[in-house]
Design a protein around this motif. Structure first.
Motif, PDB file in Angstrom:
ATOM      1  N   TYR A  82       1.075  -1.799   0.402  1.00  0.00           N
ATOM      2  CA  TYR A  82       0.090  -0.023  -0.151  1.00  0.00           C
ATOM      3  C   TYR A  82       0.718   1.005  -0.051  1.00  0.00           C
ATOM      4  N   ILE A  83       0.539   2.317  -0.887  1.00  0.00           N
ATOM      5  CA  ILE A  83       0.640   3.588  -0.479  1.00  0.00           C
ATOM      6  C   ILE A  83      -0.545   4.997   0.221  1.00  0.00           C
ATOM      7  N   ALA A  84       0.720   5.507   0.614  1.00  0.00           N
ATOM      8  CA  ALA A  84      -0.126   6.702   0.757  1.00  0.00           C
ATOM      9  C   ALA A  84       0.851   8.316   1.053  1.00  0.00           C
ATOM     10  N   LYS A  85       0.230   9.407   0.470  1.00  0.00           N
ATOM     11  CA  LYS A  85       1.145  10.374   0.501  1.00  0.00           C
ATOM     12  C   LYS A  85       0.386  11.938   1.719  1.00  0.00           C
ATOM     13  N   MET A  86       1.138  12.477   2.471  1.00  0.00           N
ATOM     14  CA  MET A  86       1.007  13.663   3.172  1.00  0.00           C
ATOM     15  C   MET A  86       1.540  14.882   2.858  1.00  0.00           C
ATOM     16  N   LYS A  87       1.365  15.925   2.740  1.00  0.00           N
ATOM     17  CA  LYS A  87       2.048  16.506   2.109  1.00  0.00           C
ATOM     18  C   LYS A  87       1.540  18.572   2.520  1.00  0.00           C
ATOM     19  N   GLU A  88       2.200  19.541   2.585  1.00  0.00           N
ATOM     20  CA  GLU A  88       1.790  20.643   2.938  1.00  0.00           C
ATOM     21  C   GLU A  88       2.192  21.507   1.984  1.00  0.00           C
ATOM     22  N   PRO A  89       1.396  22.785   1.479  1.00  0.00           N
ATOM     23  CA  PRO A  89       2.039  23.804   0.713  1.00  0.00           C
ATOM     24  C   PRO A  89       3.070  24.526   1.276  1.00  0.00           C
ATOM     25  N   LEU A  90       3.899  24.606  -0.230  1.00  0.00           N
ATOM     26  CA  LEU A  90       4.670  25.931   0.319  1.00  0.00           C
ATOM     27  C   LEU A  90       5.352  27.171  -0.362  1.00  0.00           C
ATOM     28  N   THR A  91       4.969  27.808   0.243  1.00  0.00           N
ATOM     29  CA  THR A  91       5.200  29.350  -0.369  1.00  0.00           C
ATOM     30  C   THR A  91       6.588  29.572  -1.497  1.00  0.00           C
ATOM     31  N   ARG A  92       7.100  30.008  -2.418  1.00  0.00           N
ATOM     32  CA  ARG A  92       7.915  30.354  -3.166  1.00  0.00           C
ATOM     33  C   ARG A  92       8.953  30.420  -2.352  1.00  0.00           C
ATOM     34  N   ASP A  93       8.730  32.171  -1.033  1.00  0.00           N
ATOM     35  CA  ASP A  93       8.996  32.251  -0.497  1.00  0.00           C
ATOM     36  C   ASP A  93      10.262  31.221   0.735  1.00  0.00           C
ATOM     37  N   MET A  94       8.924  30.832   1.464  1.00  0.00           N
ATOM     38  CA  MET A  94       9.436  29.375   2.006  1.00  0.00           C
ATOM     39  C   MET A  94      10.479  28.312   1.421  1.00  0.00           C
ATOM     40  N   TYR A  95      10.107  28.097  -0.542  1.00  0.00           N
ATOM     41  CA  TYR A  95      11.019  27.189  -0.918  1.00  0.00           C
ATOM     42  C   TYR A  95      12.363  27.827  -1.059  1.00  0.00           C
ATOM     43  N   ASN A  96      11.977  29.309  -1.160  1.00  0.00           N
ATOM     44  CA  ASN A  96      13.473  29.383  -2.043  1.00  0.00           C
ATOM     45  C   ASN A  96      14.323  29.508   0.231  1.00  0.00           C
ATOM     46  N   SER A  97      13.960  29.558   1.224  1.00  0.00           N
ATOM     47  CA  SER A  97      14.715  29.531   2.420  1.00  0.00           C
ATOM     48  C   SER A  97      14.733  27.821   2.520  1.00  0.00           C
ATOM     49  N   ILE A  98      14.288  26.736   2.325  1.00  0.00           N
ATOM     50  CA  ILE A  98      14.279  25.886   2.504  1.00  0.00           C
ATOM     51  C   ILE A  98      15.957  25.486   1.121  1.00  0.00           C
ATOM     52  N   LEU A  99      15.982  25.233   0.480  1.00  0.00           N
ATOM     53  CA  LEU A  99      16.842  25.512  -1.016  1.00  0.00           C
ATOM     54  C   LEU A  99      17.871  26.042  -0.033  1.00  0.00           C
ATOM     55  N   ALA A 100      18.295  27.316   0.553  1.00  0.00           N
ATOM     56  CA  ALA A 100      19.119  28.674   1.261  1.00  0.00           C
ATOM     57  C   ALA A 100      19.559  27.476   2.779  1.00  0.00           C
ATOM     58  N   GLY A 101      18.697  26.443   2.510  1.00  0.00           N
ATOM     59  CA  GLY A 101      18.984  25.951   4.699  1.00  0.00           C
ATOM     60  C   GLY A 101      18.701  26.899   4.867  1.00  0.00           C
ATOM     61  N   ASP A 102      17.436  27.329   5.189  1.00  0.00           N
ATOM     62  CA  ASP A 102      16.855  27.981   6.213  1.00  0.00           C
ATOM     63  C   ASP A 102      16.093  27.429   6.678  1.00  0.00           C
ATOM     64  N   TYR A 103      15.847  25.907   7.117  1.00  0.00           N
ATOM     65  CA  TYR A 103      14.977  25.385   7.606  1.00  0.00           C
ATOM     66  C   TYR A 103      14.200  25.887   8.553  1.00  0.00           C
ATOM     67  N   GLU A 104      14.065  27.469   9.210  1.00  0.00           N
ATOM     68  CA  GLU A 104      13.097  27.681  10.360  1.00  0.00           C
ATOM     69  C   GLU A 104      11.415  27.916   9.641  1.00  0.00           C
ATOM     70  N   VAL A 105      11.450  28.195   8.598  1.00  0.00           N
ATOM     71  CA  VAL A 105      10.287  28.336   7.789  1.00  0.00           C
ATOM     72  C   VAL A 105       9.245  27.403   7.776  1.00  0.00           C
TER      73      VAL A 105
END
Length: 237
Positions: A94-117
């Protein structure tokens, strides 16, 4: 099994273009295209997969571990209108999926290594992602890029997709990079057929996709793209 999640069956096959044309023609007479497909009948998917320093997700898949997870950020049609951080859960068959929306700014922060978002105590999945990135050192690994042709059927809540032109970004981890030129990671003649359903698969759909004549394969786009990158990195040395 976590009953709060919606677990589904998932079957995967690699088919050639001749099989694709036959199966697609049969399906079009039985079920409808997903409304998200648009005028072309397709849409584009690009995902950034994450893994830890030991490549646990990759090696668990290669080793045949039945219960495992994968994390990814996914966008559609190269747009930032919809960005999701997702967890795909495999539990036996079986498979299942969880997800949460991100904004572009949140994505940019994650890619830059800032995970506090992601540090949002009122959202359990966000906190799980936060811990994975800060404690388990989950990091971007590979871009997976393809075109999807989706069909849906209400009976059994069936979703059938043809995934074409599987590509990966060479040593790239920004899914919005305007200079990204993904390269084919699979034989151009091959298409990935996926069949997802809840409790049952209607017999007329089973017959239409020639299920009894297809060989189910443990196909993972993430693994295929990782293998491509590893092979070509050796060739470049």
């Amino acid at each position: 099994m976590n009953t709060k999640l919606k677990y589904r069956h998932e079957l995967k096959f690699q088919i050639n273009r001749h099989q694709y044309f036959i199966i697609r023609q049969r399906l079009r007479n039985l079920i409808k295209l997903d409304e998200h497909a648009g005028k072309s009948g397709e849409y584009h998917i690009r995902s950034l997969y994450f893994d830890d320093m030991d490549s646990t997700a990759l090696y668990e898949k290669l080793s045949g571990v039945r219960d495992r997870n994968k994390y990814r950020i996914r966008i559609y049609n190269k747009s930032d209108c919809t960005i999701h951080f997702e967890k795909k859960i495999k539990l036996g068959n079986y498979i299942a999926k969880m997800k949460e929306p991100l904004t572009r700014d949140m994505y940019n922060s994650i890619l830059a290594g800032d995970y506090e978002v992601l540090n949002q105590p009122d959202k359990p999945f966000m906190m799980e992602l936060y811990r994975q990135l800060t404690q388990n050192l989950l990091r971007p690994k590979v871009i997976v890029d393809y075109v999807r042709e989706p069909y849906i059927c209400r009976n059994g809540n069936v979703r059938i997709t043809f995934d074409k032109e599987l590509r990966t970004g060479l040593n790239a981890v920004d899914i919005f990079d305007p200079d990204l030129s993904p390269v084919l990671a699979i034989d151009d003649n091959l298409i990935i057929l996926e069949v997802k359903y809840d409790e049952y698969l209607p017999e007329y759909i089973r017959s239409a996709i020639q299920l009894d004549g297809l060989i189910q394969q443990s196909t993972s786009k993430y693994v295929m793209c990782c293998k491509y990158l590893k092979t070509n990195s050796w060739e470049d040395q």
